[in-house]
Design an enzyme around this catalytic site. Structure first.
Site, mmCIF file in Angstrom:
data_model
loop_
_atom_site.group_PDB
_atom_site.id
_atom_site.type_symbol
_atom_site.label_atom_id
_atom_site.label_comp_id
_atom_site.label_asym_id
_atom_site.label_seq_id
_atom_site.Cartn_x
_atom_site.Cartn_y
_atom_site.Cartn_z
ATOM 1 N N PHE A 136 0.853 -1.194 0.000
ATOM 2 C CA PHE A 136 0.000 0.000 0.000
ATOM 3 C C PHE A 136 0.886 1.240 0.000
ATOM 4 O O PHE A 136 1.760 1.383 0.850
ATOM 5 C CB PHE A 136 -0.926 0.037 1.225
ATOM 6 N N ASP A 221 9.365 2.690 1.620
ATOM 7 C CA ASP A 221 8.171 3.403 2.083
ATOM 8 C C ASP A 221 8.027 3.103 3.573
ATOM 9 O O ASP A 221 7.535 2.051 3.959
ATOM 10 C CB ASP A 221 6.949 2.933 1.293
ATOM 11 N N LYS A 250 2.633 9.503 8.272
ATOM 12 C CA LYS A 250 1.904 9.114 9.489
ATOM 13 C C LYS A 250 2.527 9.628 10.795
ATOM 14 O O LYS A 250 2.219 10.732 11.220
ATOM 15 C CB LYS A 250 1.729 7.593 9.529
HETATM 16 C C1 LIG Z 1 -0.702 5.238 5.073
HETATM 17 C C2 LIG Z 1 0.328 4.831 4.122
HETATM 18 C C3 LIG Z 1 0.558 5.562 2.943
HETATM 19 C C4 LIG Z 1 -0.296 6.743 2.514
HETATM 20 O O1 LIG Z 1 -0.222 7.797 3.408
HETATM 21 P P1 LIG Z 1 -1.362 8.952 3.315
HETATM 22 O O2 LIG Z 1 -0.939 9.957 4.341
HETATM 23 O O3 LIG Z 1 -2.650 8.293 3.635
HETATM 24 O O4 LIG Z 1 -1.337 9.484 1.946
HETATM 25 C C5 LIG Z 1 1.599 5.155 2.115
HETATM 26 N N1 LIG Z 1 2.360 4.100 2.433
HETATM 27 C C6 LIG Z 1 2.174 3.382 3.562
HETATM 28 C C7 LIG Z 1 3.084 2.252 3.869
HETATM 29 C C8 LIG Z 1 1.145 3.705 4.439
HETATM 30 O O5 LIG Z 1 0.931 2.976 5.534
#
Ligand SMILES: *Cc1c(COP(=O)(O)O)cnc(C)c1O
Length: 394
Positions: A136, A221, A250
């Site tokens: 994700f 990420d 986050k």
């Molecule tokens: C939450 C998340 C995102 C997206 O972040 P947003 O602030 O919702 O755009 C991207 N990568 C990972 C691994 C995430 O957990």
């Protein structure tokens, strides 16, 4: 205007995530209250966002001080909090440079732009980025294409091209997918939304070797795993992986929207005009994130996260014996993998009957991401509430 008591969400709000009919009103530490003054033990913390719990005093102070001093001079000028945060993040992670955005998806877009620019300069225009199945990476159009959730990239056709999905945790499958168009590999050190999936031992360092062998960039990420969530400032360092580009989101703002893209000297390829945004580097958000990082790297903080993470793991292992589950995760990013698709029902009962907030990223997975300041007694309390709301208990 009368006070909003009754929820008539469909009236003025466009459809988004399905939500229960409670209004959350205030928070403090591990606790959240709704408008009826019900108190919840929060092991969700804004989806792994509230690094320091709800409304931490340090952040209240920063918001007040910076709020009085300067909200934004516009991105046309430097501001001190941005420079301080960039320096602190580079010193903490060993990165060469940083740039800032607002959301996680945006920070990942920046990472992709950096990689494509680097590919133009160094790899004859190579642009394809290999990402993992079930990954994700966010909800912008490009990040929906990057995300490896099946069907996700086809909701709003045409999908952004330049992404190719390979199985998570499998270096040979990834290597077999590399061709002349490949410029980078993008990976979550632990897959969060997939249900806290920890890759096989050595996977991340193998990825580093593969990227070095083929001359690719490695993008981590760490939007969910970063900022101390797994008991280390970056989850990649535990597997001795050093990415060329790392994204944070986050937990970086501990409840205030802010994200960052960090890069190595090798990957730094932006020229003026390549990246920016109205709210990027906003002093209020920068000052908050700077304080958050200071708190997380302060002596004893991360070792306590690891200690509390072990306590949570032990509670979950104990619980898993009764619920036929298995426990996954690191630090304070944990999940209970269940045999049957009862996670949504369990999440619902936990909230309604026991006033415990957890979530189910998959129907067979319960995820727990408490505040990094959660106490041992709150963990024991949470485990008790979780056991009491087990939907299959006789
Ligand atoms: C939450 C998340 C995102 C997206 O972040 P947003 O602030 O919702 O755009 C991207 N990568 C990972 C691994 C995430 O957990």
């Amino acid at each position: 205007m009368h006070e909003i008591q009754q929820i008539d969400a469909e009236k003025y709000l466009m459809a988004s995530a399905p939500r229960p009919s409670v209004l959350m009103a205030k928070g403090s530490g591990s606790w959240l209250w709704d408008t009826h003054d019900n108190r919840y033990l929060d092991f969700l913390q804004g989806w792994a966002v509230n690094t320091l719990g709800h409304c931490p005093v340090e952040i209240q102070q920063v918001l007040e001080t910076q709020g009085r001093q300067l909200l934004t001079p516009s991105p046309a000028f430097h501001n001190k909090p941005q420079l301080q945060l960039a320096q602190l993040l580079c010193e903490t992670t060993g990165a060469h440079q940083a740039t800032f955005s607002v959301t996680g998806a945006e920070a990942n877009e920046v990472a992709v732009k950096l990689a494509r620019k680097w590919g133009q300069i160094n790899r004859r225009g190579a642009f394809t980025i290999l990402t993992a199945t079930n990954s994700f990476h966010g909800r912008t159009l490009a990040m929906m294409a990057a995300t490896g959730k099946s069907g996700f990239s086809q909701i709003f056709p045409p999908s952004v091209s330049g992404f190719h999905h390979v199985p998570y945790g499998d270096t040979s499958a990834l290597t077999a997918s590399i061709d002349d168009s490949t410029v980078a590999v993008m990976v979550e050190p632990i897959q969060g939304e997939a249900g806290v999936v920890v890759p096989p031992e050595g996977y991340l360092s193998e990825l580093r070797e593969v990227c070095d062998r083929y001359g690719l960039l490695l993008i981590a990420d760490e939007i969910q795993t970063g900022c101390g969530r797994t008991g280390h400032f970056l989850a990649q360092s535990e597997d001795s992986m050093i990415a060329d580009i790392t994204t944070l989101g986050k937990g970086l703002g501990a409840g205030v929207p802010v994200s960052a893209t960090l890069c190595s000297a090798r990957a730094a390829s932006f020229d003026p005009g390549d990246q920016g945004g109205t709210h990027c580097g906003n002093p209020l958000a920068m000052a908050v994130a700077h304080r958050v990082v200071q708190c997380v790297v302060a002596p004893g903080f991360l070792s306590t996260v690891r200690e509390m993470g072990r306590a949570l793991e032990e509670e979950l292992i104990y619980l898993s014996a009764k619920t036929e589950g298995t426990v996954r995760g690191r630090g304070l990013m944990r999940a209970l993998q269940l045999r049957e698709p009862i996670a949504p029902a369990w999440t619902h009962r936990a909230r309604e009957q026991e006033r415990l907030l957890v979530n189910s990223p998959r129907e067979t997975v319960l995820r727990l991401v408490p505040s990094l300041r959660v106490s041992a007694s709150e963990i024991a309390d949470g485990a008790r509430r979780l056991a009491a709301s087990y939907p299959k208990a006789s």
